[in-house]
Design an enzyme around this catalytic site. Sequence first.
Site, PDB file in Angstrom:
ATOM      1  N   SER A  29      42.355  36.527  44.334  1.00  0.00           N
ATOM      2  CA  SER A  29      42.975  37.283  45.429  1.00  0.00           C
ATOM      3  C   SER A  29      41.993  37.599  46.539  1.00  0.00           C
ATOM      4  O   SER A  29      40.958  38.235  46.293  1.00  0.00           O
ATOM      5  CB  SER A  29      43.488  38.638  44.921  1.00  0.00           C
ATOM      6  OG  SER A  29      44.714  38.517  44.322  1.00  0.00           O
ATOM      7  N   HIS A  60      47.368  33.927  48.052  1.00  0.00           N
ATOM      8  CA  HIS A  60      47.062  32.755  47.225  1.00  0.00           C
ATOM      9  C   HIS A  60      47.703  31.546  47.903  1.00  0.00           C
ATOM     10  O   HIS A  60      48.915  31.509  48.082  1.00  0.00           O
ATOM     11  CB  HIS A  60      47.655  32.906  45.823  1.00  0.00           C
ATOM     12  CG  HIS A  60      47.106  34.080  45.066  1.00  0.00           C
ATOM     13  ND1 HIS A  60      46.394  33.942  43.910  1.00  0.00           N
ATOM     14  CD2 HIS A  60      47.160  35.396  45.317  1.00  0.00           C
ATOM     15  CE1 HIS A  60      46.033  35.135  43.476  1.00  0.00           C
ATOM     16  NE2 HIS A  60      46.491  36.033  44.308  1.00  0.00           N
ATOM     17  N   HIS A  84      49.763  33.553  37.681  1.00  0.00           N
ATOM     18  CA  HIS A  84      49.480  34.600  36.702  1.00  0.00           C
ATOM     19  C   HIS A  84      50.600  34.668  35.677  1.00  0.00           C
ATOM     20  O   HIS A  84      51.745  34.309  35.972  1.00  0.00           O
ATOM     21  CB  HIS A  84      49.377  35.957  37.417  1.00  0.00           C
ATOM     22  CG  HIS A  84      48.317  35.998  38.463  1.00  0.00           C
ATOM     23  ND1 HIS A  84      48.539  35.538  39.744  1.00  0.00           N
ATOM     24  CD2 HIS A  84      47.029  36.420  38.417  1.00  0.00           C
ATOM     25  CE1 HIS A  84      47.421  35.679  40.448  1.00  0.00           C
ATOM     26  NE2 HIS A  84      46.494  36.210  39.672  1.00  0.00           N
ATOM     27  N   TYR A  86      51.950  37.350  34.722  1.00  0.00           N
ATOM     28  CA  TYR A  86      52.918  38.376  35.132  1.00  0.00           C
ATOM     29  C   TYR A  86      53.977  37.856  36.094  1.00  0.00           C
ATOM     30  O   TYR A  86      54.998  38.495  36.308  1.00  0.00           O
ATOM     31  CB  TYR A  86      52.210  39.614  35.724  1.00  0.00           C
ATOM     32  CG  TYR A  86      51.432  39.371  36.996  1.00  0.00           C
ATOM     33  CD1 TYR A  86      52.065  39.110  38.205  1.00  0.00           C
ATOM     34  CD2 TYR A  86      50.045  39.422  36.992  1.00  0.00           C
ATOM     35  CE1 TYR A  86      51.345  38.881  39.365  1.00  0.00           C
ATOM     36  CE2 TYR A  86      49.311  39.201  38.138  1.00  0.00           C
ATOM     37  CZ  TYR A  86      49.972  38.931  39.325  1.00  0.00           C
ATOM     38  OH  TYR A  86      49.250  38.710  40.465  1.00  0.00           O
ATOM     39  N   GLU A  87      53.724  36.687  36.676  1.00  0.00           N
ATOM     40  CA  GLU A  87      54.747  36.100  37.552  1.00  0.00           C
ATOM     41  C   GLU A  87      55.872  35.458  36.755  1.00  0.00           C
ATOM     42  O   GLU A  87      56.862  34.995  37.323  1.00  0.00           O
ATOM     43  CB  GLU A  87      54.110  35.055  38.474  1.00  0.00           C
ATOM     44  CG  GLU A  87      53.144  35.663  39.485  1.00  0.00           C
ATOM     45  CD  GLU A  87      52.324  34.602  40.195  1.00  0.00           C
ATOM     46  OE1 GLU A  87      52.825  34.065  41.196  1.00  0.00           O
ATOM     47  OE2 GLU A  87      51.216  34.299  39.747  1.00  0.00           O
ATOM     48  N   ALA A 114      39.617  39.189  41.657  1.00  0.00           N
ATOM     49  CA  ALA A 114      39.492  40.571  42.109  1.00  0.00           C
ATOM     50  C   ALA A 114      39.675  41.450  40.880  1.00  0.00           C
ATOM     51  O   ALA A 114      40.521  41.157  40.041  1.00  0.00           O
ATOM     52  CB  ALA A 114      40.570  40.871  43.141  1.00  0.00           C
ATOM     53  N   MET A 212      43.898  40.980  36.018  1.00  0.00           N
ATOM     54  CA  MET A 212      45.139  40.403  35.472  1.00  0.00           C
ATOM     55  C   MET A 212      45.087  38.879  35.399  1.00  0.00           C
ATOM     56  O   MET A 212      46.120  38.217  35.407  1.00  0.00           O
ATOM     57  CB  MET A 212      46.327  40.828  36.340  1.00  0.00           C
ATOM     58  CG  MET A 212      46.454  42.333  36.520  1.00  0.00           C
ATOM     59  SD  MET A 212      47.727  42.722  37.721  1.00  0.00           S
ATOM     60  CE  MET A 212      47.397  44.474  37.992  1.00  0.00           C
ATOM     61  N   SER A 213      43.887  38.327  35.337  1.00  0.00           N
ATOM     62  CA  SER A 213      43.795  36.861  35.296  1.00  0.00           C
ATOM     63  C   SER A 213      42.630  36.468  34.381  1.00  0.00           C
ATOM     64  O   SER A 213      42.177  37.256  33.562  1.00  0.00           O
ATOM     65  CB  SER A 213      43.573  36.313  36.707  1.00  0.00           C
ATOM     66  OG  SER A 213      42.306  36.702  37.196  1.00  0.00           O
ATOM     67  N   ASN A 236      38.088  47.648  43.919  1.00  0.00           N
ATOM     68  CA  ASN A 236      38.481  49.069  43.895  1.00  0.00           C
ATOM     69  C   ASN A 236      37.917  49.682  42.622  1.00  0.00           C
ATOM     70  O   ASN A 236      37.623  48.965  41.667  1.00  0.00           O
ATOM     71  CB  ASN A 236      40.022  49.193  43.878  1.00  0.00           C
ATOM     72  CG  ASN A 236      40.643  48.433  42.714  1.00  0.00           C
ATOM     73  OD1 ASN A 236      40.797  47.211  42.774  1.00  0.00           O
ATOM     74  ND2 ASN A 236      40.951  49.141  41.651  1.00  0.00           N
ATOM     75  N   HIS A 248      47.724  46.615  46.412  1.00  0.00           N
ATOM     76  CA  HIS A 248      47.237  45.238  46.585  1.00  0.00           C
ATOM     77  C   HIS A 248      46.588  45.043  47.957  1.00  0.00           C
ATOM     78  O   HIS A 248      45.662  44.238  48.096  1.00  0.00           O
ATOM     79  CB  HIS A 248      48.401  44.254  46.368  1.00  0.00           C
ATOM     80  CG  HIS A 248      47.980  42.813  46.299  1.00  0.00           C
ATOM     81  ND1 HIS A 248      47.057  42.347  45.388  1.00  0.00           N
ATOM     82  CD2 HIS A 248      48.347  41.738  47.034  1.00  0.00           C
ATOM     83  CE1 HIS A 248      46.876  41.038  45.569  1.00  0.00           C
ATOM     84  NE2 HIS A 248      47.639  40.645  46.567  1.00  0.00           N
TER      85      HIS A 248
HETATM   86  N1  HPA Z   1      43.363  46.662  37.847  1.00  0.00           N
HETATM   87  C1  HPA Z   1      43.840  45.445  37.499  1.00  0.00           C
HETATM   88  N2  HPA Z   1      43.722  44.385  38.262  1.00  0.00           N
HETATM   89  C2  HPA Z   1      43.064  44.521  39.422  1.00  0.00           C
HETATM   90  C3  HPA Z   1      42.541  45.744  39.843  1.00  0.00           C
HETATM   91  C4  HPA Z   1      42.685  46.878  39.008  1.00  0.00           C
HETATM   92  O1  HPA Z   1      42.259  48.001  39.316  1.00  0.00           O
HETATM   93  N3  HPA Z   1      41.952  45.533  41.060  1.00  0.00           N
HETATM   94  C5  HPA Z   1      42.111  44.206  41.337  1.00  0.00           C
HETATM   95  N4  HPA Z   1      42.779  43.598  40.352  1.00  0.00           N
END
Ligand code: HPA
Length: 281
Positions: A29, A60, A84, A86-87, A114, A212-213, A236, A248
């Site tokens: 991302s 993406h 992903h 989750y998609e 990310a 998440m990847s 973050n 996001h």
């Molecule tokens: N959690 C999960 N996935 C993420 C995060 C997070 O804080 N930041 C970027 N991808």
Amino acid sequence: MTAYSKAKEAADYLSQKSEPPVMGAVLGSGLGAFADTLEDAVRINYADIPNFPNVAVTGHAGQLVLGRLPGGGPRIAVLAGRVHIYEGHALDDVVHALRSLALWGVKGLLLTNAAGGINANFSAGDLMLITDHLNLTGKNPLIGKNDENLGVRFPDMSTAYDPELCDIVRGAAADLKQTLREGVYAGLLGPSYETPAEIRMLRVLGADAVGMSTVCETIAARHAGLKVVGISCITNLAAGISKTALNHAEVKETADRSRDAFVKLVELSLNRICAKLEAEK
Ligand code: HPA
């Protein structure tokens, strides 16, 4: 069609386009800018490559970019855009592209993503070398009858993130005088961000970052015999550590701010990794 025959079909298509480079890279991302730095680039839409998945999430792109590292460097294959779990994609689809690269003849894979920072020393914008992972998705891309054409039934994961390639990234960061964090990446399903309680749990479990990847991709890549190296952009601080709600847009903004450092580190690391893998061929 089996996962193997789907990947083989894509690999045959890629073989018609060109010789395989030694390294592939997956851009996470907001980290797609790296693909724009490649020279003599040929961009192939995922839609044109057999069995490649549809890429939906914003940020993406969904292209395989074949090109040289700047300054006439080695050729690499960049997967700009990933799918992903989750998609709603099947695990085989999530790992199809990297299996295709492996069957094409690629030797190593750089996975980037990310991630939220859990380690108290991390700040938003930091880059983290992934030294190991926790697969907390509850899934595994190797579930089902094993296809020996893809890899062995029980692949070793004790050096999932290749120690020698990790050392190359450390060396590149040192030579660039860039701070490089390192740690354990916890991969969760998402798509909801974690609760503060989940982040406290992950810290106890030994996670330094969460996303998440990556984890299922690493498993399938190791199964396929690829050497793996991973870099997270800490976009973050994770839930409960961060004083503000996660979103996001913030993830993409921070990835964008880290773009220059990320591109420099990835470029130098890939140059050196390609030289090493080329010498081993
Ligand atoms: N959690 C999960 N996935 C993420 C995060 C997070 O804080 N930041 C970027 N991808």
